[in-house]
Design a protein around this motif. Structure first.
Motif, PDB file in Angstrom:
ATOM      1  N   VAL A 152     -39.441   4.196 -48.956  1.00 31.99           N
ATOM      2  CA  VAL A 152     -38.423   5.146 -48.520  1.00 31.99           C
ATOM      3  C   VAL A 152     -38.379   6.326 -49.497  1.00 31.99           C
ATOM      4  CG1 VAL A 152     -35.923   5.437 -48.313  1.00 31.99           C
ATOM      5  CG2 VAL A 152     -37.045   3.517 -47.190  1.00 31.99           C
ATOM      6  N   PHE A 153     -38.502   6.021 -50.787  1.00 36.10           N
ATOM      7  CA  PHE A 153     -38.584   7.096 -51.790  1.00 36.10           C
ATOM      8  C   PHE A 153     -39.726   8.047 -51.394  1.00 36.10           C
ATOM      9  CE2 PHE A 153     -40.679   8.932 -55.435  1.00 36.10           C
ATOM     10  CZ  PHE A 153     -39.635   9.412 -56.221  1.00 36.10           C
ATOM     11  N   CYS A 154     -40.898   7.458 -51.105  1.00 37.09           N
ATOM     12  CA  CYS A 154     -42.085   8.284 -50.816  1.00 37.09           C
ATOM     13  C   CYS A 154     -41.913   9.085 -49.530  1.00 37.09           C
ATOM     14  CB  CYS A 154     -43.318   7.390 -50.703  1.00 37.09           C
ATOM     15  SG  CYS A 154     -43.774   6.685 -52.283  1.00 37.09           S
ATOM     16  N   LEU A 155     -41.414   8.436 -48.477  1.00 35.77           N
ATOM     17  CA  LEU A 155     -41.268   9.133 -47.191  1.00 35.77           C
ATOM     18  C   LEU A 155     -40.345  10.342 -47.331  1.00 35.77           C
ATOM     19  CD1 LEU A 155     -40.888   6.072 -44.759  1.00 35.77           C
ATOM     20  CD2 LEU A 155     -42.728   7.753 -44.703  1.00 35.77           C
ATOM     21  N   VAL A 156     -39.241  10.135 -48.045  1.00 38.43           N
ATOM     22  CA  VAL A 156     -38.277  11.231 -48.193  1.00 38.43           C
ATOM     23  C   VAL A 156     -38.813  12.306 -49.132  1.00 38.43           C
ATOM     24  CG1 VAL A 156     -35.934  11.783 -48.929  1.00 38.43           C
ATOM     25  CG2 VAL A 156     -36.354   9.727 -47.609  1.00 38.43           C
ATOM     26  N   PHE A 157     -39.554  11.871 -50.159  1.00 39.99           N
ATOM     27  CA  PHE A 157     -40.157  12.852 -51.087  1.00 39.99           C
ATOM     28  C   PHE A 157     -41.099  13.788 -50.323  1.00 39.99           C
ATOM     29  CE2 PHE A 157     -43.494  14.391 -53.817  1.00 39.99           C
ATOM     30  CZ  PHE A 157     -42.819  14.812 -54.955  1.00 39.99           C
ATOM     31  N   VAL A 158     -41.946  13.191 -49.460  1.00 42.70           N
ATOM     32  CA  VAL A 158     -42.931  14.002 -48.728  1.00 42.70           C
ATOM     33  C   VAL A 158     -42.215  15.099 -47.926  1.00 42.70           C
ATOM     34  CG1 VAL A 158     -44.649  13.946 -46.868  1.00 42.70           C
ATOM     35  CG2 VAL A 158     -44.646  12.156 -48.593  1.00 42.70           C
ATOM     36  N   VAL A 159     -41.092  14.740 -47.306  1.00 42.99           N
ATOM     37  CA  VAL A 159     -40.378  15.726 -46.488  1.00 42.99           C
ATOM     38  C   VAL A 159     -39.709  16.786 -47.362  1.00 42.99           C
ATOM     39  CG1 VAL A 159     -38.507  16.048 -44.826  1.00 42.99           C
ATOM     40  CG2 VAL A 159     -39.968  14.037 -44.670  1.00 42.99           C
TER      41      VAL A 159
ATOM     42  N   TYR B 210     -51.731  12.199 -51.817  1.00 45.85           N
ATOM     43  CA  TYR B 210     -52.547  11.030 -52.171  1.00 45.85           C
ATOM     44  C   TYR B 210     -51.735   9.830 -52.650  1.00 45.85           C
ATOM     45  CZ  TYR B 210     -56.254  14.428 -51.708  1.00 45.85           C
ATOM     46  OH  TYR B 210     -57.095  15.383 -51.202  1.00 45.85           O
ATOM     47  N   VAL B 211     -50.471  10.028 -52.998  1.00 42.93           N
ATOM     48  CA  VAL B 211     -49.676   8.886 -53.473  1.00 42.93           C
ATOM     49  C   VAL B 211     -48.517   8.601 -52.517  1.00 42.93           C
ATOM     50  CG1 VAL B 211     -48.345   7.928 -55.388  1.00 42.93           C
ATOM     51  CG2 VAL B 211     -50.282   9.446 -55.865  1.00 42.93           C
ATOM     52  N   ALA B 212     -47.613   9.588 -52.383  1.00 42.16           N
ATOM     53  CA  ALA B 212     -46.396   9.323 -51.606  1.00 42.16           C
ATOM     54  C   ALA B 212     -46.714   9.087 -50.118  1.00 42.16           C
ATOM     55  CB  ALA B 212     -45.425  10.484 -51.769  1.00 42.16           C
ATOM     56  N   HIS B 213     -47.555   9.927 -49.546  1.00 40.73           N
ATOM     57  CA  HIS B 213     -47.854   9.798 -48.110  1.00 40.73           C
ATOM     58  C   HIS B 213     -48.449   8.421 -47.763  1.00 40.73           C
ATOM     59  CE1 HIS B 213     -49.132  10.912 -44.062  1.00 40.73           C
ATOM     60  NE2 HIS B 213     -50.336  10.483 -44.377  1.00 40.73           N
ATOM     61  N   PRO B 214     -49.531   7.977 -48.490  1.00 42.58           N
ATOM     62  CA  PRO B 214     -50.088   6.664 -48.110  1.00 42.58           C
ATOM     63  C   PRO B 214     -49.107   5.509 -48.300  1.00 42.58           C
ATOM     64  CG  PRO B 214     -51.442   7.711 -49.829  1.00 42.58           C
ATOM     65  CD  PRO B 214     -50.365   8.674 -49.474  1.00 42.58           C
ATOM     66  N   ILE B 215     -48.310   5.538 -49.377  1.00 47.68           N
ATOM     67  CA  ILE B 215     -47.374   4.417 -49.586  1.00 47.68           C
ATOM     68  C   ILE B 215     -46.366   4.375 -48.427  1.00 47.68           C
ATOM     69  CG2 ILE B 215     -45.548   3.473 -51.076  1.00 47.68           C
ATOM     70  CD1 ILE B 215     -47.065   4.516 -53.479  1.00 47.68           C
ATOM     71  N   GLY B 216     -45.834   5.559 -48.084  1.00 45.34           N
ATOM     72  CA  GLY B 216     -44.878   5.614 -46.970  1.00 45.34           C
ATOM     73  C   GLY B 216     -45.519   5.150 -45.668  1.00 45.34           C
ATOM     74  N   GLN B 217     -46.774   5.554 -45.456  1.00 43.83           N
ATOM     75  CA  GLN B 217     -47.446   5.199 -44.202  1.00 43.83           C
ATOM     76  C   GLN B 217     -47.733   3.702 -44.093  1.00 43.83           C
ATOM     77  OE1 GLN B 217     -48.249   6.948 -41.369  1.00 43.83           O
ATOM     78  NE2 GLN B 217     -46.882   8.452 -42.266  1.00 43.83           N
ATOM     79  N   VAL B 218     -48.070   3.063 -45.222  1.00 42.75           N
ATOM     80  CA  VAL B 218     -48.337   1.618 -45.161  1.00 42.75           C
ATOM     81  C   VAL B 218     -47.077   0.903 -44.650  1.00 42.75           C
ATOM     82  CG1 VAL B 218     -48.727  -0.463 -46.558  1.00 42.75           C
ATOM     83  CG2 VAL B 218     -50.145   1.568 -46.904  1.00 42.75           C
ATOM     84  N   PHE B 219     -45.938   1.310 -45.200  1.00 36.63           N
ATOM     85  CA  PHE B 219     -44.672   0.700 -44.781  1.00 36.63           C
ATOM     86  C   PHE B 219     -44.427   0.948 -43.286  1.00 36.63           C
ATOM     87  CE2 PHE B 219     -40.004   1.633 -44.305  1.00 36.63           C
ATOM     88  CZ  PHE B 219     -39.557   0.332 -44.385  1.00 36.63           C
ATOM     89  N   LEU B 220     -44.574   2.229 -42.882  1.00 38.51           N
ATOM     90  CA  LEU B 220     -44.336   2.575 -41.469  1.00 38.51           C
ATOM     91  C   LEU B 220     -45.262   1.794 -40.542  1.00 38.51           C
ATOM     92  CD1 LEU B 220     -43.969   6.413 -40.908  1.00 38.51           C
ATOM     93  CD2 LEU B 220     -42.389   4.611 -40.352  1.00 38.51           C
ATOM     94  N   ARG B 221     -46.549   1.710 -40.945  1.00 36.54           N
ATOM     95  CA  ARG B 221     -47.522   1.064 -40.067  1.00 36.54           C
ATOM     96  C   ARG B 221     -47.297  -0.432 -39.991  1.00 36.54           C
ATOM     97  NH1 ARG B 221     -52.651   4.878 -40.133  1.00 36.54           N
ATOM     98  NH2 ARG B 221     -51.456   6.794 -40.296  1.00 36.54           N
ATOM     99  N   LEU B 222     -46.811  -1.037 -41.102  1.00 37.96           N
ATOM    100  CA  LEU B 222     -46.484  -2.465 -41.022  1.00 37.96           C
ATOM    101  C   LEU B 222     -45.387  -2.679 -39.981  1.00 37.96           C
ATOM    102  CD1 LEU B 222     -46.460  -3.695 -44.735  1.00 37.96           C
ATOM    103  CD2 LEU B 222     -47.923  -4.513 -42.907  1.00 37.96           C
ATOM    104  N   LEU B 223     -44.436  -1.737 -39.937  1.00 35.46           N
ATOM    105  CA  LEU B 223     -43.368  -1.862 -38.942  1.00 35.46           C
ATOM    106  C   LEU B 223     -43.923  -1.623 -37.535  1.00 35.46           C
ATOM    107  CD1 LEU B 223     -40.410  -0.061 -40.762  1.00 35.46           C
ATOM    108  CD2 LEU B 223     -40.823  -2.485 -40.601  1.00 35.46           C
ATOM    109  N   PHE B 224     -44.819  -0.619 -37.400  1.00 32.12           N
ATOM    110  CA  PHE B 224     -45.406  -0.355 -36.077  1.00 32.12           C
ATOM    111  C   PHE B 224     -46.250  -1.535 -35.584  1.00 32.12           C
ATOM    112  CE2 PHE B 224     -45.049   4.426 -36.832  1.00 32.12           C
ATOM    113  CZ  PHE B 224     -44.019   4.557 -35.920  1.00 32.12           C
ATOM    114  N   PHE B 225     -46.923  -2.209 -36.539  1.00 32.00           N
ATOM    115  CA  PHE B 225     -47.740  -3.380 -36.183  1.00 32.00           C
ATOM    116  C   PHE B 225     -46.995  -4.348 -35.270  1.00 32.00           C
ATOM    117  CE2 PHE B 225     -50.735  -4.247 -40.049  1.00 32.00           C
ATOM    118  CZ  PHE B 225     -51.681  -3.432 -39.482  1.00 32.00           C
TER     119      PHE B 225
ATOM    120  N   GLY C 225     -35.579   9.797 -53.845  1.00 30.59           N
ATOM    121  CA  GLY C 225     -36.677  10.488 -53.157  1.00 30.59           C
ATOM    122  C   GLY C 225     -36.267  11.912 -52.804  1.00 30.59           C
ATOM    123  N   ALA C 226     -35.025  12.056 -52.300  1.00 30.72           N
ATOM    124  CA  ALA C 226     -34.546  13.384 -51.909  1.00 30.72           C
ATOM    125  C   ALA C 226     -34.424  14.267 -53.154  1.00 30.72           C
ATOM    126  CB  ALA C 226     -33.201  13.267 -51.200  1.00 30.72           C
TER     127      ALA C 226
END
Ligand code: ASP
Length: 436
Positions: free
Chosen positions: A225-232, A45-60, A18-19
């Motif tokens: 994790v790939f997506c979250l780091v890519f976005v940054v 439209y791709v990396a951000h939503p995939i990363g967010q789904v993962f994050l939000r499942l953890l926040f749930f 991702g980096a």
């Protein structure tokens, strides 16, 4: 339930790829407007939503997990005097490590002085570029400052004991949830044994079910994790990095001193552990913290692995880790101290030793109040700056690189909690050996 080794490696590979992909995409995007638009679209439209789904499942799972594990942890301690002993040690450990971290940040900035002689044209450019971001942080910060003393006292009360616990929980305010869970667990200890045990069993099942949901989320982890780091990294400009490189270097070296200097000493001295083995086992926790930039989102992983890999009993994990995810943010305290000094240096504000000591105290206090989410400390940091006469708008200077530093400070934050859990486990084992 421990994460399989192959999954842990896939997460680390996701992080590295991702980096690399983000940095390459950023370089490619600078060639043409078309490439830039493509990278931005992929990121949005791709990396951000995939990363967010993962994050939000953890926040749930965070609210039920914190409540169930903390209340069951306290109920299982069995009596209030034991709770007092463990609670006292935990809070003393938090205070010690947070103060130490804030001092490291401040001393580092005093020694290197990266803000002295900072180019004023660059300063004005950065202020202009990030003033909109700074304005939204400022609005959040001002929402926390109230005009009258009684309103401010009520605000502090609301932070811990709000009138409506459900209202606080719906805003993901963790301190009231912690107070409620501690009280609930403490109340259970005075109920008849069969009723206490019945409820503790129910709470255990609730916490275990949350951990199973985390297991589902972890299947997404390598890709997310790939997506979250890519976005940054794809948003990052080398120019900005170069301009702020001395500041970033001081903060990152500060994190390293805390992680590779302070924690190993505490691990050996207070927890009786071998640091290298500790870090090897804690690696997946560090990777999760780094990629999510959120202590709350890392909590389910740290609860699981601190028990299964580091052998800390469930009642101690259930007590120390949820408390630490909210109250013990060593990396945040270090970062806050460093930023206040850096911005003061840029604006030529001289801080006396007394004011710097005040900054240490304020950093420790605000790191307790900071939310365990990406950028959670920024609104409170503005309050610290205003308190010692450093212009809060100056935060705009460092916002562009903050997400990178946030990844690092979240690792330090979470590791501090795990080190504390091993210390409490060790002291409980010693107490039991003395009693036997
Ligand atoms: N992101 C940090 C955490 O969750 C909080 C912060 O310092 O912004 O631990």
């Amino acid at each position: 339930m421990s994460a399989p080794k192959s999954q842990q490696y896939s997460i680390m590979i996701g992080l590295g790829l991702g980096a690399a992909a983000g940095i390459a995409a950023k370089a490619w995007a600078s060639n043409s407007d078309g490439a830039k638009r493509l990278v931005e679209s992929f990121s949005t439209y791709v990396a951000h939503p995939i990363g967010q789904v993962f994050l939000r499942l953890l926040f749930f799972v965070v609210v039920p997990l914190v409540f169930a594990s903390l209340a069951a942890g306290v109920a299982r301690l069995g009596n209030l005097s034991k709770l007092g002993r463990i609670g006292g040690r935990t809070l003393a450990f938090f205070a010690l490590t947070s103060s130490c971290a804030a001092v490291i940040g401040i001393v580092g900035m005093n020694l290197v002085e990266p803000g002295v002689g900072f180019d004023s044209a660059t300063r004005d450019e950065l202020m202009a570029d990030f003033s909109t971001d700074a304005a939204s942080v400022k609005a959040a910060s001002q929402a926390q400052r109230l005009p009258t003393p009684i309103a401010r006292v009520n605000q502090v009360l609301d932070m811990f004991v709000p009138r409506n616990i459900l209202g606080a929980i719906s805003k993901m305010e963790m301190l009231p949830l912690i107070v409620f869970a501690l009280l609930f667990g403490a109340a259970l200890t005075v109920l008849p044994r069969d009723r206490r045990d019945g409820m503790a069993l129910w709470l255990d099942s609730l916490a275990d079910a949350m951990v199973v949901i985390v297991g589902f989320a972890m299947k997404l982890a390598p890709m997310a994790v790939f997506c979250l780091v890519f976005v940054v990294t794809s948003r990052f400009g080398w120019e900005l990095l170069a301009k702020l490189s001395a500041y970033m270097a001081v903060v990152l070296i500060g994190y390293l001193i805390q992680v590779l200097g302070v924690y190993p000493v505490l691990l050996r001295w207070l927890s009786g552990r071998r640091p290298i083995e500790f870090f090897r086992k804690a690696m997946p926790i560090m990777v999760t913290a780094f990629s999510t930039s959120s202590s709350n989102a890392t909590l389910p992983t740290s609860m699981r692995l601190t028990h299964t890999e580091l052998g800390v009993r469930e009642s101690v994990c259930g007590f120390v880790l949820p408390l630490g995810a909210t109250m013990n943010m060593n990396g945040t305290a270090l970062f806050e101290g460093a930023v206040v000094l850096f911005i003061a240096q840029i604006f030529g504000v001289e801080l006396t030793i007394g004011q710097q000591i005040l900054v240490v105290g304020l950093c420790v206090l605000t790191s307790i109040g900071a939310a365990g989410v990406p950028g959670g400390s920024l609104p409170l940091l503005m309050i610290v700056m205003a308190q010692v006469g450093v212009p809060p708008d100056g935060l705009a200077l460092v916002l562009g690189v903050d997400r990178l530093l946030d990844m690092g400070r979240t690792v330090v934050n979470v590791l501090g909690d795990v080190v504390c859990a091993t210390f409490i486990e060790n002291s409980e084992r010693k107490a039991e050996a003395r009693q036997a």
